[in-house]
Every structure is written in structure tokens, then in C-alpha cells.
Design a protein around this motif. Structure first.
Motif, PDB file in Angstrom:
ATOM      1  N   TYR A 251       0.830  -1.210   0.000  1.00  0.00           N
ATOM      2  CA  TYR A 251       0.000   0.000   0.000  1.00  0.00           C
ATOM      3  C   TYR A 251       0.865   1.260   0.000  1.00  0.00           C
ATOM      4  O   TYR A 251       0.590   2.223  -0.733  1.00  0.00           O
ATOM      5  N   ALA A 252       1.911   1.252   0.820  1.00  0.00           N
ATOM      6  CA  ALA A 252       2.734   2.455   0.959  1.00  0.00           C
ATOM      7  C   ALA A 252       3.497   2.781  -0.314  1.00  0.00           C
ATOM      8  O   ALA A 252       3.714   3.960  -0.636  1.00  0.00           O
ATOM      9  N   THR A 253       3.918   1.751  -1.053  1.00  0.00           N
ATOM     10  CA  THR A 253       4.683   1.994  -2.277  1.00  0.00           C
ATOM     11  C   THR A 253       3.812   2.040  -3.521  1.00  0.00           C
ATOM     12  O   THR A 253       4.250   2.538  -4.563  1.00  0.00           O
ATOM     13  N   GLY A 254       2.603   1.507  -3.436  1.00  0.00           N
ATOM     14  CA  GLY A 254       1.742   1.438  -4.608  1.00  0.00           C
ATOM     15  C   GLY A 254       2.193   0.406  -5.621  1.00  0.00           C
ATOM     16  O   GLY A 254       1.782   0.436  -6.789  1.00  0.00           O
ATOM     17  N   LYS A 255       3.042  -0.535  -5.188  1.00  0.00           N
ATOM     18  CA  LYS A 255       3.568  -1.556  -6.096  1.00  0.00           C
ATOM     19  C   LYS A 255       3.113  -2.938  -5.623  1.00  0.00           C
ATOM     20  O   LYS A 255       2.942  -3.168  -4.426  1.00  0.00           O
ATOM     21  N   PRO A 256       2.960  -3.886  -6.550  1.00  0.00           N
ATOM     22  CA  PRO A 256       2.329  -5.162  -6.179  1.00  0.00           C
ATOM     23  C   PRO A 256       3.264  -6.270  -5.729  1.00  0.00           C
ATOM     24  O   PRO A 256       2.838  -7.187  -5.027  1.00  0.00           O
TER      25      PRO A 256
ATOM     26  N   ALA B  55      18.924  -6.582  -8.013  1.00  0.00           N
ATOM     27  CA  ALA B  55      18.913  -5.399  -8.885  1.00  0.00           C
ATOM     28  C   ALA B  55      18.110  -5.652 -10.149  1.00  0.00           C
ATOM     29  O   ALA B  55      17.363  -4.768 -10.616  1.00  0.00           O
ATOM     30  N   ARG B  56      18.229  -6.840 -10.732  1.00  0.00           N
ATOM     31  CA  ARG B  56      17.469  -7.168 -11.948  1.00  0.00           C
ATOM     32  C   ARG B  56      15.970  -7.069 -11.714  1.00  0.00           C
ATOM     33  O   ARG B  56      15.227  -6.545 -12.547  1.00  0.00           O
TER      34      ARG B  56
ATOM     35  N   GLY C 247      10.585  -2.242 -11.850  1.00  0.00           N
ATOM     36  CA  GLY C 247       9.782  -1.109 -11.395  1.00  0.00           C
ATOM     37  C   GLY C 247       8.506  -1.442 -10.654  1.00  0.00           C
ATOM     38  O   GLY C 247       7.763  -0.526 -10.280  1.00  0.00           O
ATOM     39  N   ASP C 248       8.244  -2.725 -10.383  1.00  0.00           N
ATOM     40  CA  ASP C 248       6.973  -3.087  -9.743  1.00  0.00           C
ATOM     41  C   ASP C 248       7.177  -3.722  -8.363  1.00  0.00           C
ATOM     42  O   ASP C 248       6.263  -4.323  -7.809  1.00  0.00           O
TER      43      ASP C 248
ATOM     44  N   HIS D 207      16.005   1.197  -1.638  1.00  0.00           N
ATOM     45  CA  HIS D 207      15.605   2.596  -1.482  1.00  0.00           C
ATOM     46  C   HIS D 207      15.838   3.387  -2.771  1.00  0.00           C
ATOM     47  O   HIS D 207      15.083   4.312  -3.089  1.00  0.00           O
ATOM     48  N   LYS D 208      16.872   3.025  -3.506  1.00  0.00           N
ATOM     49  CA  LYS D 208      17.127   3.665  -4.805  1.00  0.00           C
ATOM     50  C   LYS D 208      15.953   3.464  -5.747  1.00  0.00           C
ATOM     51  O   LYS D 208      15.617   4.344  -6.552  1.00  0.00           O
ATOM     52  N   HIS D 209      15.283   2.308  -5.624  1.00  0.00           N
ATOM     53  CA  HIS D 209      14.143   1.980  -6.495  1.00  0.00           C
ATOM     54  C   HIS D 209      12.810   2.186  -5.774  1.00  0.00           C
ATOM     55  O   HIS D 209      11.788   1.653  -6.207  1.00  0.00           O
ATOM     56  N   LYS D 210      12.849   2.961  -4.679  1.00  0.00           N
ATOM     57  CA  LYS D 210      11.638   3.278  -3.924  1.00  0.00           C
ATOM     58  C   LYS D 210      10.894   2.020  -3.473  1.00  0.00           C
ATOM     59  O   LYS D 210       9.662   1.926  -3.546  1.00  0.00           O
TER      60      LYS D 210
END
Length: 461
Positions: A138-143, A190-191, A196-197, A227-230
Motif C-alpha cells: 500500500y505504501a509503495t503502490g507496487k504489487p 537489482a534485476r 519497477g513493480d 531505497h534507490k528503487h523506492k
């Protein structure tokens, strides 16, 4: 008219039926398994790190109820706290007030991780993990949540989605859209992050299955990548937390690691009351609970109950007053060093690893022809049988309770109560040495029992 209920009388009348009752009404495979390996003991009482049977024989507990009994059984301070909170007749779980005990326990917990700000209390380690997964997404908006190969984070559907053992996952799909990465592999992390998700990586600083520690520097580097990729770092300290590894949390062994969410449970209530806690940063909690309309968007019916909170406060008090963490460091180093010294003596003993009082003893293929043939026979039937062959005589002959660290693993995991002392270490090492002597003699009861395990493994195929 009040009808009296006499628990002692009920147990006196029906207690002898314990295995029959389980076979008839609960998981039927549990009593069957216990009978097969000779673990069908009857323990009458327990104190500290020891059980006692009806004849007064004592058994050394090197399992701590899978880590729940951090202070051993029936610690007098925790026991008194539970009696006290029951005697207070508190107006508990009204759900429309703010009781003091949850706030007081949260305050005490957060002093051990000062970079975190808020706590959600649930009822188990699995709930703590479920909370962290929900909050991170929820906090990041990513699944997507990443986890590590061979990880164990629980068995409910969400936590099962980040469980790295296929044996637990098989037959329960579809699960959440999550992805495993090897523990310690920053390139793989990293990959996945570049897609981005990813909401978070959840990681045990020391994996319970096999007792594998994150490589030095991995957690700090993973945190920077995330943290670099939120994305967020979730530390699952359900088993490793509360002093188990010789620091309050296992992630604290590495400088600069500050997880966004931390999962705690097991030993927090001293083994008396189910409890779980998810600690997190202010901005995450404020995003989840963003308005009065969302005040109950994540809650638990028994969460923050007075009994669990009182026990938690007592446990933290005992840990501080009795300097439990420092004691774990000393006793753990003694146990590990004495076991490590045996590696050169026994060819079946491959490795001793872990931190504090979370130690893995791994067995491996021997060099001598006689033992190598027997080892190969066991491996052909089912990997993990030799470790089980060690666990059984430790209980049967030496009255020491241990466990194999995971399915198909030749690893014994030691997670005793944190109050074990030098005499307990001596007792375990002496018993383990005797079992190893028997195993390396090439004969004896151990290999006879191995034949029984082979027959059982073949029958279950």
C-alpha cells in the motif's frame, strides 16, 4: 447457579488419552509421526529449559517450542504479570477506547529500534508478516514482494507467497505475484528492482531453514538498492529477534541496516499468549491509516489484548534486568566453539554455523568407504534421514529434544531457551559426542533405526 469447571480433574481423568485424542480429532499425521520416530513421550511439567516426565526424569529442551519459549517455560516474572493482569479485571478489547498496555509495550519495543516509530500488534509471526506485506504494497503502490530462496515466513496465503520451500507451497496456488531471489545475490535483486513493480524485499537475517546467515554487507547493500528503487526492506525477526542471535535483533549485527518494517513474534509473550508485532516507519503507518475512514483498514480481533501486552512488558523487563542478550552471546559462543572443535574428529560432521543461540549442525558425506556406503543408502531413500538418526538417540538415550532444520536437510537446528547455562551446554555436547561416536562405529542402535527410517521413506513414496 454457577457450574464449576475443574481443569486439573479433567486432565487427571483424560490426560492419558492425549495421543488417541489427537489421532481422532486433530492432525492424524502428528501422532503417527511421533510414534514412528519414538518421540511419543508424555511430559508432565516444565520449568526453564527442562521438561519432566511422570518418573521425574528431566529432558533438556534445545527447541524452545520453535523459538517461542525464549525465557524458558514458566518464568516467574512473566507468570506473575499474567496473573496480575487477570486479577485487574481490565475492560479489555472494548475496541472503542485506548488502553495503556499496548502503548507502553510499543514504547518499550521501539527503544530497541530507534529508527522506527510505530507498532501494529497482531497474534502471530504470520500475522506480523501479513501486516508487513500489506503495508509495503500500500505504501509503495507496487504489487510485487521479493523473498529469498529457502525462506520461511509463515503459512497463510500471503506469507506462503514469500515462502521459499516448495513443500509448503505445493497445491496452494495461485499465490501473490512474488519472486524469489538467492540470499546474498545483489545482482538478482537489482534485476528484479529494475522492473519497477517491486514493493519490498522480505528477508530473515539468518534463515531458519538450514540456519543460513545473510553474507556480510548484504543487508546494507540490499537496503541501498531497494531505497534507490523506492522499495522497502522488511526484516523478518520472528525467530531471530528478541536476543536469539546475541543482539536484540539479528539485523543489528551489521552497521547501518535500518529496515523499513520489522516483524516480531514468538518469544515476545514468553510463550504464554499468542502475539505478533510489526514495527514500521512513521510515513508508512500514516499512509495506511491516512484518515478516520481508514482507522480499521487493518486490525485484528485479539490484537493488543491485555494478557499479551502484559506478558510482553514482563519479557522485555526480564531481558533487561537479567541481561539476557549478553548471556546469549556468551553461552552461544561457548556452544558453537565446542561443537566446531568436533568437526575434525567426525567425518560425518560437515559444518557448525549460526549466531548466539541459533546454531545449525550440518552433516555431510563421509570419506571412509564403510560409512560412505551407508550414507549413500540413506540419501537414496530420502535426504535428511541421517539428521533424523541423530535427533532420535539424542532424545531416546540422552533426553535432549532437538529438531531437523527442514525437510530434506541434513541439518540439526539448535534454538534453546535463552536461559540455558554452561551445564546445559556440557550436557548437550557430551550427548552429541556420544551419538557421533555411535554413528562412526558403523554399528549400534543408530544405524538399526536408520533401517526403520528407510522403510518408512520408501513406503511414503
Amino acid at each position: 447457579m454457577t457450574t464449576e469447571f475443574d481443569l486439573g480433574a479433567l486432565l487427571a481423568e483424560r490426560g492419558a488419552e492425549r495421543y488417541e485424542l489427537h489421532a481422532r480429532h486433530l492432525n492424524p499425521q502428528l501422532p503417527r509421526m511421533l510414534h514412528t520416530i519414538g518421540f511419543d513421550k508424555v511430559y508432565e511439567r516444565a520449568e526453564g529449559a527442562h521438561f519432566f516426565d511422570a518418573d521425574g526424569n528431566d529432558y533438556l529442551d534445545m527447541l524452545a517450542g520453535f523459538g517461542v519459549m525464549g525465557l524458558g517455560r514458566h518464568h516467574p516474572v512473566v507468570r506473575k504479570a499474567l496473573h496480575d493482569v487477570l486479577d485487574l479485571d481490565l475492560a479489555d478489547l472494548t475496541r472503542f477506547d485506548c488502553q495503556p498496555l499496548p502503548g507502553l509495550l510499543a514504547e518499550r519495543l521501539l527503544t530497541h529500534s530507534p529508527h522506527l516509530d510505530r507498532v501494529f500488534f497482531g497474534n502471530s509471526g504470520t500475522e506480523a508478516v501479513e501486516t508487513a506485506l500489506k503495508f509495503a504494497r500500500y505504501a509503495t503502490g507496487k504489487p510485487r514482494v521479493l523473498y529469498c530462496d529457502h525462506a520461511f515466513h509463515g503459512l497463510t496465503t500471503g506469507s506462503l507467497s514469500v515462502n521459499g520451500e516448495d513443500g509448503f507451497r505445493d497445491g496452494f496456488a495461485p499465490l501473490l505475484p512474488d519472486t524469489a531471489v538467492p540470499l546474498g545475490d545483489l545482482d538478482a535483486l537489482a534485476r528484479e528492482l529494475r522492473k519497477g513493480d517491486v514493493a519490498a524485499l522480505i528477508v530473515e537475517p539468518i534463515q531458519g531453514k538450514g540456519v543460513h546467515e545473510a553474507p556480510p554487507g548484504y543487508l546494507r547493500a540490499a537496503q541501498e538498492l531497494l531505497h534507490k528503487h523506492k522499495a522497502l526492506l522488511i526484516a523478518d525477526e520472528v525467530q531471530t529477534g528478541l536476543g536469539r542471535t546475541g543482539d536484540f535483533y539479528a539485523y543489528q549485527h551489521e552497521d547501518g541496516v535500518e529496515p523499513d518494517l520489522v516483524c516480531v513474534a514468538k518469544a515476545l509473550s514468553g510463550g504464554y499468549v499468542p502475539v505478533g508485532a510489526t514495527l514500521g516507519k512513521e510515513w508508512i503507518f500514516k499512509k495506511v491509516y491516512s484518515s478516520m475512514d481508514r482507522v480499521l483498514v487493518h486490525s485484528a480481533s485479539f490484537g493488543s489484548n491485555a494478557q499479551a501486552m502484559a506478558c510482553g512488558l514482563a519479557v522485555l523487563s526480564v531481558m533487561e534486568n537479567e541481561q539476557i542478550v549478553a548471556g546469549v552471546r556468551r553461552t552461544g559462543e561457548l556452544l558453537k566453539s565446542r561443537l566446531t572443535a568436533l568437526i575434525d574428529t567426525y567425518e560425518l560432521l560437515a559444518d557448525v554455523r549460526g549466531r548466539g543461540l541459533m546454531i545449525g549442525i550440518e552433516f555431510g558425506k563421509p570419506s571412509s568407504l564403510k560409512l560412505r556406503g551407508r550414507w549413500t543408502m540413506l540419501q537414496a531413500a530420502r535426504k535428511g534421514l541421517f539428521a533424523q538418526m541423530v535427533v532420535v538417540p539424542l532424545l531416546q538415550k540422552h533426553r535432549i529434544l532437538t529438531q531437523v532444520s527442514g525437510d530434506h536437510l541434513e541439518v540439526i537446528k539448535l534454538i534453546p531457551p535463552l536461559v540455558v547455562d554452561e551445564a546445559d551446554v556440557d550436557r548437550f555436547v557430551d550427548a552429541f559426542t556420544a551419538v557421533m561416536d555411535d554413528a562412526h562405529s558403523g554399528g549400534g542402535l543408530m544405524w538399526d533405526f536408520g533401517k526403520t527410517l528407510i522403510k518408512q521413506a520408501v513406503a511414503n513414496r
